[in-house]
Structure formats: C-alpha cells, structure tokens
Design a protein around this motif. Structure first.
Motif, short mmCIF file in Angstrom:
data_model
loop_
_atom_site.label_atom_id
_atom_site.label_comp_id
_atom_site.label_asym_id
_atom_site.label_seq_id
_atom_site.Cartn_x
_atom_site.Cartn_y
_atom_site.Cartn_z
N LYS B 43 0.82 -1.21 0.00
CA LYS B 43 0.00 0.00 0.00
C LYS B 43 0.85 1.26 0.00
N SER B 44 1.83 1.29 0.90
CA SER B 44 2.70 2.48 0.95
C SER B 44 3.48 2.62 -0.34
N THR B 45 3.97 1.52 -0.83
CA THR B 45 4.74 1.55 -2.07
C THR B 45 3.89 2.15 -3.20
N LEU B 171 -2.80 9.65 1.53
CA LEU B 171 -2.60 9.57 2.98
C LEU B 171 -2.21 8.14 3.35
N ASP B 172 -1.05 8.02 4.01
CA ASP B 172 -0.56 6.69 4.38
C ASP B 172 -0.77 6.47 5.88
N GLU B 173 -1.84 5.78 6.23
CA GLU B 173 -2.21 5.54 7.63
C GLU B 173 -2.08 6.82 8.47
N PRO B 174 -2.80 7.87 8.08
CA PRO B 174 -2.57 9.18 8.72
C PRO B 174 -3.00 9.22 10.17
MG LIG Z 1 2.64 1.10 4.75
#
Ligand SMILES: [Mg+2]
Ligand SMILES: Nc1ncnc2c1ncn2[C@@H]1O[C@H](COP(=O)(O)OP(=O)(O)OP(=O)(O)O)[C@@H](O)[C@H]1O
Lengths: 269, 251
Positions: B43-45, B171-174
C-alpha cells in the motif's frame, strides 16, 4: 573508581593551567597585547604574533570552510556509496592521521615553491587549510547525518528540490554541529607550529603584515622562538605568551561548547 | 470520472522483492479510495509511486502505466516537482518540519518561488480552516510546529498539503499514531475535502475504511485481489481471501 580516575586525568591539566596562569598573568596588560616586541623580543608586546595568528586563522577559515562544508554536503547528501566515495573517505581518514610537519613540507613544496606564493600568509593559510580539512569534513558530515532523513523526504514531497531541502531544512538543523566542527578545526590550526614553519612564519618582523603575500609572526612559532632561540628571555614574557595563546584556543573551544549545548537544548527532534 | 488510471503497474525494489505486481485500478475523482490489506502488501509503495516519492528509495524496476488525468507519471519527461504538488502526501507519523506552524504550511509555496506576503497569509488561513485546525492555532502561528499535540501536528501536515493546491491527496495511515478524537476530526475533514479533491488513503484499520471509503482495493502481497465499492467489499466480497481479511481472519 571512575571518579578517582577522572580526577587523576584532569589533575595534571588543571595543574598546568594554574602554573601558566600564575607565571603568565603578571605579563598580561594592555601594552603586552598592543605593542611591538622590543629589545630582541625580551620586552614590549606580542602584537605582531597575535595579529598574525588571527590572520592565519581567518585565512584558514576562508579556504577550509567552503571546501570542507561543500565536500561534506556532497558526501553526505549527494554521493552514492561507490568505489570513488569509499576512496575519498579512506583518504580523509588517512589525512587526519598525518603528522603536522608533513603538511608543512607539503605546503613548502606545493604553495611556496611550485605555485610560487613565497613564504606568506597565503601559503601558510592554504597549508593549514589542508590540515584542517579532514576535521571539517568529518564533523560536518556527522552533523548532516544527524538530521533525520524524514525531514528530507517531507521537504521533497512538498515539491522541494534536493538542494532546497538541504538549504532550507537540513543545513539550518545541522548548523550548530557544523559551527562546532569549524571552530574545533580552526582551533587546531591556530595552535600549530610545524605547518607554518616553512610556509609563512617569520622569526621576527617588527611590523604588521600588509598583504596576504607577506610572511607573518604567529603565536605558536613566536613561543618556540622565545623559548629556545633567545638567550636571557624573561620567564614572565614566555609565560605571558603561552597564556595568550592558550586563551585564544580555549576561547574558541568555549564558544564551540556553548553553541553545541544551546543547540541541544533547543532541538525538537 | 476517473482521475487516476493504473494499468499493469509493477514495481520491484533492488533487494529483489517484487512489491507490486500487475496492478490495475481506476480511481475516481471526488471520492475516497481506500487501500486495505495486511502488512507488506504494497500500500505504501503504491501511494509513493503516485507522486514518484519512490524515486528516493531503492527502486529497481518499474513497469506499466500510472496515468493522472491521462498523463503517465512514469514518463521520464514528466515534471516531478509539479507532480508532487498535484499529488500531495501525508505520512503515518505526524512529520512537521523543524519550522514554525506558519512556515510549515507555506513551505511548498516558498520552494515554488512564492514571495507575496498576502498570498502566503491567505493560504495559511485557508489551509488551516480546511484542515479544521485554524481555531486551535490561529494565535500561535509563529510557534514551533513541534509545540502542538500529535493530532494537531497531523492536521497541520494535511493543511501543508492543501496549501500546495493539489488535486490529489495521498494519505498513508494518517491516524495510526492518533487518539480516537483526533482520528474522528481527520475523518470528518476528509469527508468534506473529497468534494474538491481526489483522496487515496491507506486507512489504519478496516473500520476506518468502512467509515469513509467509497471504493476499496484489497492489496495482498503486492497484488490487488479485489477492487470494488466499499459496501460490496465489506458485505459480499467476491474473493475468498478478501472475505477472510475483512472478517478479521488474517492479517
Ligand atoms: Mg505502509
Ligand atoms: N524502501 C524499500 N526498499 C526495499 N523494500 C521495500 C522498501 N519499502 C518497502 N519495501 C518492501 O516492499 C513490500 C511492500 O511494502 P509496503 O511498505 O509498500 O507495504 P504496506 O502495504 O504499506 O505495509 P504496511 O501495512 O506494513 O504499511 C514489503 O515486502 C517491503 O518489505
């Protein structure tokens, strides 16, 4: 045990400083700091040596700060870990271990003879710069690496170029560390005799230098001269000179310490 | 309308792990798209690929297409600075820059060369209002950004992205480092913001995805197993693995 150990280590240093203070303090007055030497340096002041050391320190800063900080920024922020940078780092480590007299001979060969800068403030400053570069580069690089990587990523994610991220975020955060490194490097340059011996230091000059191409007196070399080369030298003058040199160097050290501890207290990350 | 179209997108890091394999997604404008899935799913990638922030990491190969408004962001000729302003990102931990609250928000404008004080002032107020933070900090804009609470810092980071005038907000796990109240505030502002922006979020829980997402993509070991409207994913997923995940049977 440890406490005793540290006291035993500090004791000789404290003793030396007290010894110098007691013997040197009587010589210190306005005249001593602002007058030319008189009577074969046995009397009068040490102005040309003091001014010379200030010039040499500033001259060293002029060359070594931009070069050292620039090299550190390149190494820490731009270069990737390849054969070239490994060779550069190895060279820096080895440079730091070379005896200062070797720098003196190198400066003589390169600046005085080959580039024909003569024995001058210029040649001596360049020689001292090369000697201080390893310290400048290493400490600046450490200061840059201490700044969290996330600051760079965030800045770049907001549309900054790599240089903008360095200039606006990384450098201001690293500045106290860089300043400390600069001062410690210059402090060493201010106290050295061997590198300037063949490149710019004068035995005796009854006037202040006019240009970077003049040779100059300097405190450490002057000290050597009045301790070993002049018969009938009053102890008072010798220790007065030691005290001035020591204050100059320790003063820089104290400034560096203050900058560092203030920055630590203010740091938010 | 599709804002982002992903076609056969694959990415490998230089340590050899294939982190994204053949991703196909159509992300709608003015909607919240949630990327869910267990740790290491990519997901982050994927989020960092959309504004080329992965350029800073050790990416070995990229393949396929990632279109934003028809422009392939993987095209070497793309203006990356412009792209990062178009698709702003908010990270998992609040990450203020070591500057004042004000300077954090105008950072993106300053590096883009904006100097006019009226413009900067106006942007600060507008962005802080959009991020529901204005009332709490308007009287201490010149304090360090580290002097406010974590929840406020994270809303500051959202405001900082809004100040770029982006079209897409990533937004990455904000809210993963925040308490429930701060989390609720951020979710509320996201629901408001989607009127004007395209939002892609890796939520920090399935419940969060259920609360705010229009579409949901389930990422598993670098693949998108299923991509569908949220109510479908949560009530009648097609893939067995999706079902197991949303019912909490693994991950
Ligand atoms: Mg991640
Ligand atoms: N900078 C990197 N270099 C090498 N490999 C990486 C890097 N970042 C992520 N990976 C790898 O890529 C894969 C996907 O990671 P990613 O962080 O995108 O997953 P994620 O879905 O965001 O997980 P999480 O839920 O834990 O945040 C993992 O196998 C991870 O180890």
């Amino acid at each position: 045990m440890l406490a005793v150990g540290s006291v035993l280590t500090i004791l000789p240093i404290v003793a030396v400083v007290i010894y110098i203070l007691v013997l040197g303090a009587p010589a210190i007055n306005w005249e001593f700091l602002t007058q030319m030497p008189k009577n074969g340096m046995r009397d009068g002041g040490i102005l040309p040596a003091l001014v010379g050391t200030v010039y040499l320190t500033l001259g060293t800063a002029l060359f070594s700060v931009p070069l050292g900080v620039g090299a550190a920024i390149y190494l820490s922020e731009y270069s990737s870990d390849n054969a070239l940078t490994r060779v550069i780092r190895l060279a820096i480590v080895n440079l730091a271990g070379i005896p200062s007299v070797v720098y003196g001979l190198f400066g003589l060969g390169l600046f005085v003879v080959f580039l024909n800068f003569s024995t001058s403030i210029l040649s001596a400053s360049l020689t001292l710069s090369i000697m201080t570069l390893p310290v400048m580069i290493t400490t600046t690089e450490e200061a840059l690496r201490a700044v969290p990587q996330s600051f760079r990523v965030v800045a770049i994610s907001l549309g900054a170029t790599r240089w903008q991220a360095i200039r606006r975020v990384v450098l201001p955060q690293a500045l106290p560390g860089i300043m400390t490194g600069i001062i410690l490097g210059l402090e060493r340059a201010a106290g050295e005799t061997a590198p300037i011996l063949f490149t710019g230091a004068a035995f005796f000059l009854p006037r202040l230098p006019h240009s970077p191409m003049d040779a100059t007196m300097a405190l450490p070399y002057h000290l050597f001269v009045i301790s070993t080369q002049v018969p009938g030298m009053p102890i008072r003058v010798q220790y007065g000179t030691v005290l001035v040199l020591l204050s100059f160097v320790m003063g820089m050290n104290i400034i560096a310490t203050v900058i560092r501890s203030r920055a630590r207290a203010r740091r938010v990350w | 309308m599709n804002k982002i179209v992903v076609e056969n997108f694959s990415l490998t890091y230089s340590d050899g792990t294939e982190s994204l394999q053949n991703i196909n997604l159509k992300i709608k404008a003015n909607a919240i798209t949630a990327l869910i899935g267990p740790a290491g799913g990519g997901k982050s990638t994927f989020l960092r690929a959309m504004n080329r922030l992965n350029d800073l990491a050790d990416v070995a190969t990229l393949a396929g297409h990632l279109f934003i408004d028809g422009q392939d962001v993987l095209d070497p000729k793309v203006n990356i600075i412009q792209l990062r302003r178009t698709a702003g990102i908010v990270f998992a931990r609040p990450m203020p820059l070591p500057l004042t609250i004000y300077e954090n928000i105008v950072f993106g404008l300053r590096v883009a060369g904006e100097r006019r004080k009226e413009v900067l002032d106006e942007t600060v107020e507008q962005a802080l209002r959009q991020a529901q933070l204005w009332d709490e900090v308007y009287d201490r804009l010149n304090d360090s950004a580290f002097a406010i609470s974590g929840g406020q810092q994270q809303r500051l980071c959202i405001a900082r992205v809004l100040a770029l005038h982006p079209e897409i907000i990533l937004l990455d796990e904000p809210t993963s480092a925040l308490d429930p109240i701060s989390t609720a505030k951020i979710e509320t502002s996201l629901l408001e913001l989607k009127e004007n922006y395209t939002i892609v979020i890796a939520p920090h829980s399935i419940q969060q995805a259920a609360r705010i997402a229009d579409d949901v993509a389930f990422f598993l070991q670098g693949e998108v197993v299923e991509f569908a409207p949220g109510e479908k994913i949560f009530t009648r997923p097609e893939d067995k693995r999706t079902q197991d995940y949303v019912q909490g049977r693994f991950g």
